[in-house]
Design a protein around this motif. Sequence first.
Motif, mmCIF file in Angstrom:
data_model
loop_
_atom_site.group_PDB
_atom_site.id
_atom_site.type_symbol
_atom_site.label_atom_id
_atom_site.label_comp_id
_atom_site.label_asym_id
_atom_site.label_seq_id
_atom_site.Cartn_x
_atom_site.Cartn_y
_atom_site.Cartn_z
ATOM 1 N N VAL A 3 1.538 -16.645 -3.388
ATOM 2 C CA VAL A 3 1.994 -15.378 -2.813
ATOM 3 C C VAL A 3 1.192 -15.010 -1.561
ATOM 4 C CG1 VAL A 3 2.215 -12.904 -3.284
ATOM 5 C CG2 VAL A 3 2.784 -14.557 -5.055
ATOM 6 N N CYS A 56 0.597 -2.396 0.514
ATOM 7 C CA CYS A 56 1.284 -1.610 1.557
ATOM 8 C C CYS A 56 1.995 -2.480 2.585
ATOM 9 C CB CYS A 56 0.273 -0.733 2.284
ATOM 10 S SG CYS A 56 -1.025 -1.700 3.105
ATOM 11 N N SER A 60 5.482 -0.121 5.848
ATOM 12 C CA SER A 60 6.857 0.383 5.915
ATOM 13 C C SER A 60 6.969 1.816 5.388
ATOM 14 C CB SER A 60 7.793 -0.492 5.080
ATOM 15 O OG SER A 60 7.695 -1.816 5.453
ATOM 16 N N PHE A 61 6.073 2.181 4.460
ATOM 17 C CA PHE A 61 6.202 3.509 3.860
ATOM 18 C C PHE A 61 5.116 4.478 4.343
ATOM 19 C CE2 PHE A 61 8.697 0.732 1.257
ATOM 20 C CZ PHE A 61 9.890 1.452 1.220
ATOM 21 N N LEU A 73 -3.861 -0.524 0.865
ATOM 22 C CA LEU A 73 -4.464 -1.784 0.422
ATOM 23 C C LEU A 73 -3.410 -2.888 0.386
ATOM 24 C CD1 LEU A 73 -6.941 -2.553 -2.368
ATOM 25 C CD2 LEU A 73 -4.639 -3.500 -2.610
ATOM 26 N N ASP A 74 -3.816 -4.074 0.847
ATOM 27 C CA ASP A 74 -2.934 -5.238 0.699
ATOM 28 C C ASP A 74 -3.801 -6.494 0.654
ATOM 29 O OD1 ASP A 74 0.304 -5.629 1.098
ATOM 30 O OD2 ASP A 74 -0.826 -7.439 1.558
ATOM 31 N N ILE A 75 -3.252 -7.545 0.038
ATOM 32 C CA ILE A 75 -4.007 -8.803 -0.046
ATOM 33 C C ILE A 75 -3.874 -9.618 1.245
ATOM 34 C CG2 ILE A 75 -2.227 -10.370 -1.000
ATOM 35 C CD1 ILE A 75 -4.509 -11.108 -3.097
ATOM 36 N N SER A 76 -2.888 -9.281 2.079
ATOM 37 C CA SER A 76 -2.631 -10.094 3.270
ATOM 38 C C SER A 76 -3.217 -9.465 4.534
ATOM 39 C CB SER A 76 -1.116 -10.274 3.449
ATOM 40 O OG SER A 76 -0.837 -10.719 4.744
ATOM 41 N N LEU A 79 -0.555 -9.090 7.305
ATOM 42 C CA LEU A 79 0.289 -7.894 7.284
ATOM 43 C C LEU A 79 -0.522 -6.653 7.656
ATOM 44 C CD1 LEU A 79 2.610 -8.571 4.218
ATOM 45 C CD2 LEU A 79 3.046 -8.976 6.629
ATOM 46 N N GLY A 92 -7.480 -6.204 -0.210
ATOM 47 C CA GLY A 92 -7.936 -6.312 -1.595
ATOM 48 C C GLY A 92 -6.814 -6.758 -2.506
ATOM 49 N N ASP A 93 -7.213 -7.021 -3.752
ATOM 50 C CA ASP A 93 -6.283 -7.587 -4.735
ATOM 51 C C ASP A 93 -5.931 -6.520 -5.768
ATOM 52 O OD1 ASP A 93 -4.950 -9.073 -6.627
ATOM 53 O OD2 ASP A 93 -6.414 -10.718 -6.648
ATOM 54 N N ILE A 110 5.054 -0.545 -4.185
ATOM 55 C CA ILE A 110 6.467 -0.782 -3.855
ATOM 56 C C ILE A 110 6.729 -2.263 -3.588
ATOM 57 C CG2 ILE A 110 8.346 -0.170 -2.277
ATOM 58 C CD1 ILE A 110 6.884 2.521 -1.832
ATOM 59 N N VAL A 112 5.841 -4.960 -5.260
ATOM 60 C CA VAL A 112 4.630 -5.783 -5.386
ATOM 61 C C VAL A 112 4.518 -6.409 -6.787
ATOM 62 C CG1 VAL A 112 2.100 -5.801 -5.217
ATOM 63 C CG2 VAL A 112 3.420 -4.245 -3.765
ATOM 64 N N HIS A 115 5.431 -9.930 -7.959
ATOM 65 C CA HIS A 115 4.680 -11.086 -7.438
ATOM 66 C C HIS A 115 3.432 -11.419 -8.246
ATOM 67 C CE1 HIS A 115 7.102 -11.311 -3.928
ATOM 68 N NE2 HIS A 115 6.643 -10.224 -3.352
ATOM 69 N N VAL A 116 3.036 -10.526 -9.147
ATOM 70 C CA VAL A 116 1.719 -10.685 -9.787
ATOM 71 C C VAL A 116 1.830 -10.549 -11.311
ATOM 72 C CG1 VAL A 116 0.469 -9.776 -7.775
ATOM 73 C CG2 VAL A 116 1.219 -8.194 -9.553
HETATM 74 C C1 LIG Z 1 7.650 -7.355 -0.654
HETATM 75 S S1 LIG Z 1 6.127 -6.932 0.111
HETATM 76 C C2 LIG Z 1 6.155 -5.153 -0.011
HETATM 77 C C3 LIG Z 1 5.276 -4.485 1.009
HETATM 78 C C4 LIG Z 1 5.406 -2.962 1.072
HETATM 79 N N1 LIG Z 1 4.985 -2.331 -0.178
HETATM 80 C C5 LIG Z 1 6.833 -2.601 1.389
HETATM 81 O O1 LIG Z 1 7.564 -2.206 0.461
HETATM 82 O O2 LIG Z 1 7.230 -2.738 2.553
HETATM 83 C C6 LIG Z 1 4.937 -7.383 -1.137
HETATM 84 C C7 LIG Z 1 3.523 -7.045 -0.718
HETATM 85 O O3 LIG Z 1 2.648 -7.264 -1.830
HETATM 86 C C8 LIG Z 1 1.444 -7.770 -1.315
HETATM 87 N N2 LIG Z 1 0.730 -8.449 -2.424
HETATM 88 C C9 LIG Z 1 1.116 -9.547 -3.094
HETATM 89 N N3 LIG Z 1 0.199 -9.879 -4.030
HETATM 90 C C10 LIG Z 1 -0.784 -8.938 -3.949
HETATM 91 C C11 LIG Z 1 -2.002 -8.735 -4.638
HETATM 92 N N4 LIG Z 1 -2.411 -9.563 -5.615
HETATM 93 N N5 LIG Z 1 -2.769 -7.669 -4.300
HETATM 94 C C12 LIG Z 1 -2.376 -6.824 -3.310
HETATM 95 N N6 LIG Z 1 -1.239 -6.969 -2.601
HETATM 96 C C13 LIG Z 1 -0.441 -8.020 -2.915
HETATM 97 C C14 LIG Z 1 1.910 -8.735 -0.236
HETATM 98 O O4 LIG Z 1 0.893 -9.130 0.649
HETATM 99 C C15 LIG Z 1 3.002 -7.907 0.425
HETATM 100 O O5 LIG Z 1 2.510 -7.056 1.409
#
Ligand SMILES: C[S@@+](CC[C@H](N)C(=O)[O-])C[C@H]1O[C@@H](n2cnc3c(N)ncnc32)[C@H](O)[C@@H]1O
Length: 228
Positions: A3, A56, A60-61, A73-76, A79, A92-93, A110, A112, A115-116
């Motif tokens: 991811v 985040c 987008s929000f 906070l985001d892992i990427s 982004l 962060g995770d 939102i 997220v 994916h986890v």
């Molecule tokens: C589909 S995007 C949604 C982004 C945003 N919330 C939106 O709705 O526009 C999924 C997001 O989850 C983040 N993400 C995935 N795994 C994560 C993790 N373990 N910890 C934090 N963020 C994570 C990704 O980097 C990505 O930004």
Amino acid sequence: MNVKDFYENWNLSNIPKYAKLLMNFEEELIFDIISNLDEFDKIKNKKDALILDCGCGFGSFYNLTKDSNTIYLDISLNLLKKFNIKTNKICGDILNLPFKDKSFDLILCIDVLEHVDYKKALSEIKRVLKNNGVCIVVVVNKNSIINEELFTDWKIHHQPLGIEDFGVEGFYITYWKTFYFVHPIFKILPTKILEKFLNFFKKVDNKLGNTKMFKNKGQFLICVFKVR
Ligand SMILES: C[S@@+](CC[C@H](N)C(=O)[O-])C[C@H]1O[C@@H](n2cnc3c(N)ncnc32)[C@H](O)[C@@H]1O
């Protein structure tokens, strides 16, 4: 692809116009639902409330929370760099949130959790929420009547969830609904017409999500939890 790597290489400019329109449509629906939630309104207007936008992306929000005291906070890193604000961004995770217990009044999460390990993520969210804190989650709905490839054919771990998956200890659900009933067939429309169609469809979508027959059938699920 894992991811994190997927999002590190993700670029909005590679997405076709019709897909951007559909993504914007989803965002507009989410924006409308959340801004009309009493729980959200109360916390947003509390002077000293602290909000976390968890996962985040590139913000987008942001418009939902920009006037409140909010951490993003985001892992990427990719982004987060694309997210055009200077402060309050943390890499962060969600599975190991870098915050003390009972820090936040409201957490938005939102698109997220699919994916986890969502149970672990929710237990982290619960840990960092204050008593009576609120969490608003949006996920791809596994009970949807529509299987829109745009959102399900991602080459990364992507597990749709249903309302039945959210019986999480220590949380109670105060509100939920599903939304986004656009059939994939409309993708073939020229983008100008698709845009008009989506504008028209917004009200229909909202109504469908409130009917008994389709309540659980939209492509996305929004769920509001409160800490017991
Ligand atoms: C589909 S995007 C949604 C982004 C945003 N919330 C939106 O709705 O526009 C999924 C997001 O989850 C983040 N993400 C995935 N795994 C994560 C993790 N373990 N910890 C934090 N963020 C994570 C990704 O980097 C990505 O930004």
